[in-house]
Design a protein around this motif. Sequence first.
Motif, PDB file in Angstrom:
ATOM      1  N   ARG A 263       0.825  -1.201   0.000  1.00 28.09           N
ATOM      2  CA  ARG A 263       0.000   0.000   0.000  1.00 28.09           C
ATOM      3  C   ARG A 263       0.864   1.259   0.000  1.00 28.09           C
ATOM      4  N   ALA A 264       1.917   1.240   0.831  1.00 29.49           N
ATOM      5  CA  ALA A 264       2.797   2.397   0.909  1.00 29.49           C
ATOM      6  C   ALA A 264       3.488   2.636  -0.429  1.00 29.49           C
ATOM      7  N   LEU A 265       3.940   1.589  -1.084  1.00 30.66           N
ATOM      8  CA  LEU A 265       4.628   1.748  -2.362  1.00 30.66           C
ATOM      9  C   LEU A 265       3.685   2.293  -3.423  1.00 30.66           C
ATOM     10  N   THR A 266       2.437   1.826  -3.428  1.00 31.62           N
ATOM     11  CA  THR A 266       1.448   2.361  -4.374  1.00 31.62           C
ATOM     12  C   THR A 266       1.189   3.834  -4.093  1.00 31.62           C
ATOM     13  N   CYS A 267       1.057   4.169  -2.817  1.00 31.93           N
ATOM     14  CA  CYS A 267       0.826   5.552  -2.409  1.00 31.93           C
ATOM     15  C   CYS A 267       2.004   6.434  -2.817  1.00 31.93           C
ATOM     16  N   ALA A 268       3.227   5.985  -2.512  1.00 32.55           N
ATOM     17  CA  ALA A 268       4.416   6.761  -2.862  1.00 32.55           C
ATOM     18  C   ALA A 268       4.528   6.951  -4.368  1.00 32.55           C
ATOM     19  N   ARG A 269       4.220   5.900  -5.123  1.00 37.56           N
ATOM     20  CA  ARG A 269       4.319   5.985  -6.586  1.00 37.56           C
ATOM     21  C   ARG A 269       3.390   7.066  -7.136  1.00 37.56           C
ATOM     22  N   GLU A 270       2.162   7.113  -6.623  1.00 37.98           N
ATOM     23  CA  GLU A 270       1.209   8.125  -7.091  1.00 37.98           C
ATOM     24  C   GLU A 270       1.647   9.526  -6.691  1.00 37.98           C
ATOM     25  N   ASN A 271       2.133   9.682  -5.459  1.00 39.32           N
ATOM     26  CA  ASN A 271       2.579  11.002  -5.015  1.00 39.32           C
ATOM     27  C   ASN A 271       3.789  11.487  -5.801  1.00 39.32           C
ATOM     28  N   LEU A 272       4.745  10.609  -6.024  1.00 39.64           N
ATOM     29  CA  LEU A 272       5.956  11.002  -6.755  1.00 39.64           C
ATOM     30  C   LEU A 272       5.636  11.375  -8.191  1.00 39.64           C
ATOM     31  N   ALA A 273       4.701  10.651  -8.803  1.00 36.22           N
ATOM     32  CA  ALA A 273       4.299  10.988 -10.176  1.00 36.22           C
ATOM     33  C   ALA A 273       3.607  12.349 -10.201  1.00 36.22           C
ATOM     34  N   ARG A 274       2.749  12.606  -9.218  1.00 35.82           N
ATOM     35  CA  ARG A 274       2.034  13.883  -9.163  1.00 35.82           C
ATOM     36  C   ARG A 274       3.005  15.042  -8.972  1.00 35.82           C
ATOM     37  N   LEU A 275       4.099  14.793  -8.234  1.00 38.78           N
ATOM     38  CA  LEU A 275       5.079  15.842  -7.939  1.00 38.78           C
ATOM     39  C   LEU A 275       6.206  15.901  -8.965  1.00 38.78           C
ATOM     40  N   ASP A 276       6.080  15.114 -10.033  1.00 43.40           N
ATOM     41  CA  ASP A 276       7.107  15.058 -11.088  1.00 43.40           C
ATOM     42  C   ASP A 276       8.477  14.684 -10.528  1.00 43.40           C
ATOM     43  N   ALA A 277       8.486  13.793  -9.522  1.00 42.70           N
ATOM     44  CA  ALA A 277       9.741  13.338  -8.939  1.00 42.70           C
ATOM     45  C   ALA A 277      10.009  11.873  -9.240  1.00 42.70           C
TER      46      ALA A 277
END
Length: 374
Positions: A229-243
């Motif tokens: 769950r954390a990895l899915t969450c991090a993946r979405e946040n990083l994509a949204r932040l262009d990181a």
Amino acid sequence: MIHWVEDDQPRSARWRSESGNAAPKRVVIADDRMTADTAYRLACEGTGMLWRGDFQNARQLLQALARRAEPKTEKRGKPRQPPASPKDAFNLHRQAQSQRARTLGMLLLPFDADYSIPLRRAPDVQLACNEAYGQPSEPFVASLRELLGLIGAHEWRKKGVEIPALGDRIHPHYGVYSPVRGEYIGLVAQAPLPSTKLAFDIGTGTGVLAALLAKRGVARVIATDMDPRALTCARENLARLDADDKVTLMQTDLFPEGRAPLVICNPPWVPARPSSPIEHAVYDPESRMLRGFLGGLAAHLEPGGEGWLILSDLAEHLGLRSRAELIEAIDAGGLKVLEKIDIRPQHPKASDPSDPLHAARAAELTSLWRLAAR
């Protein structure tokens, strides 16, 4: 499975509990005619109440149960005895929380296979359930209290948490620790970077620290976590932040292979047993993650590199872990302390005298320990 009798016929359904609670062994049918006093008595006995009435009335009943589950005020002339120690206060607080959760978890709802709730005035919760449970497959029963937690998490996920150091928001998923304690993020934003070549982020969670390191100019970040769950969450946040082009996510326990000039970790701060799976981000039994990080850090640091440990001293004020134990773990890991940067928490409980743990929270400091191999 959960079992009950309805219309003189035995019934059963799948039981769901993200908190890991067992299904009630005894279940009765309840509706709008049930009084709050009756419901509270049944809940205290461990009897589940499968609701067949109006959904909004069920919410009101749960609020009435919550009021009855509040600690009783002492009679006049008999002041409550304070706990003997901060550790006793913590254990009593956790015990009360657990008992309250069990009691309020006895009001149950039926769910159809598509996550719809077959009750009058029931809201559409399909998106919130999808986010927490995944794709629907079969009818089931869950507690109303858990559903309200799912709905709250869904709203947090939509709204996000403002992170001033990022100039943007982080959107936490259900079951992933939300970065509402912003002071620790501020520490990472201001500490001097030993290198901008590579960093490891151990236990990335929402990905907030990995994103911050990327924003600060670190060319490559490897962020690890055990929780899908954390990895899915991090993946979405990083994509949204262009990181996402700078951060590589990896499912592993603690460290990736190799060494880095900067290794950062924000482990759970309280060495206590979690009462549910989603509490693992807050409670670290026997300081397992903290000790694992300190024990393996030296082997994953490049020469001249630094390990950043972000840790509150709340556990020390609660008598759950001493400063001497922490220093001993640092020394046993072949590490030395370069600097400790402190900040006081800004969250509301730190200034709330009615909080059972107020004395410890009022004294709490959050620190960034800059560590290096000896």
